[in-house]
Design a protein around this motif. Sequence first.
Motif: not given
Length: 372
Positions: A331-337, A324-328, A352-359, A267-270
């Motif tokens: 959203r990760l902060q709201l969902l996962y703190g 768009g990246n700011h919004n993304l 340009f490098v975009a990196h996301l990490a979440f449970p 499962s990942v954020p929509a």
Amino acid sequence: MGTELVDDPPARWSWFTSDGRFRTGALAVTYLAFALAVSWSNDVIWWLRNDVPICFATMRYGLLFGLYNALAAYAVQRSLSWRELRRMSKWAVVGAVLAGFAVFVTLRWVGDQTVMPLLGGEPNYPSDTRFLSFALDNTTYAVLPIGFGALLHLLEAQFVAMRRQLELGHLQRLSELDMLRARIAPHFLFNTLNNLYALAQRPGADLGGPIHDLAELMRYVSKNERALVPLQEERQQLDRYLALQALRFSKPMHIALDIDDRMDNISVPAMLLLPLVENAFKYGNPCDEQIPLRLSVYAEEDLLHVTCTNKIADHGSEVGVPTGNHNLARRLQLLYGPLGRASFLSGDDGIFVAHLAFPRNATTEPHDLPGR
């Protein structure tokens, strides 16, 4: 309809209701424990002061004394709560103290002077004692139940206030998530319509397939109300988006997708992958052979990592991180703190490098808020 952040866990018994107040059973157990504690303390003090062994008569009176205290404490708590609900705070403390004192003195007068003789014991005070003298003599004894009742009321008030703050924060998060998601739908629609318009200018262009892809993509963007979706579903929408984007370019696109099929059910954020790739198209060059647009999704320990790299275009990109990246990131902060992290870096090498990490094991929305 709003985005749901929290799936309520199976109900578990607790001392407090959903609004932070004591449950009836919890309150009964609390006052029973208080009465027994006062009763036991009274017996021990009697034994230490008079050097008389604790007997049935002593225990019987101790239980009565504990009952006086518990009922007086309950009267104080209920008085404070009643006056608070009716916004009568000006005299709340004075009224509660008087209520507790009156209940304690009255109960002890009836119990010590009437009930005890009926049970075969002796009255605690001489039979000719006046009620006023009795009340004045019990002033210090009434301090304990008054203080205990007030303490329980303050504890309950703190939990009620805490619950209200948490619910307010929960509603604010829901509102902000809905706002961020509402921004995405017209954003993708306008960009894709521009692409279809450019395609329509070509002689003999077949718009049937692209319009179908657009309809499916917009249905996913605007109608999906889930906070989390399977990674496979995100991948399908990404494929549709890439097919639409391919119509814009006369040169072949160079895109590398490194997503393990074994992670399809994670499962990942929509709307996780689409904003990253969309920004890479808008501010990058997806046709660069040397530095292709690369999207990687991989698991590391308990975290899922998403990395998107692209060549920065020469036609003047925005300074800083695209909206768009700011919004993304938000959203990760709201969902996962604090467990949801995002970083966006523009290197000196023009990449340009975009990196996301979440449970990675979140199958439902995070339980960082209490249930409703």
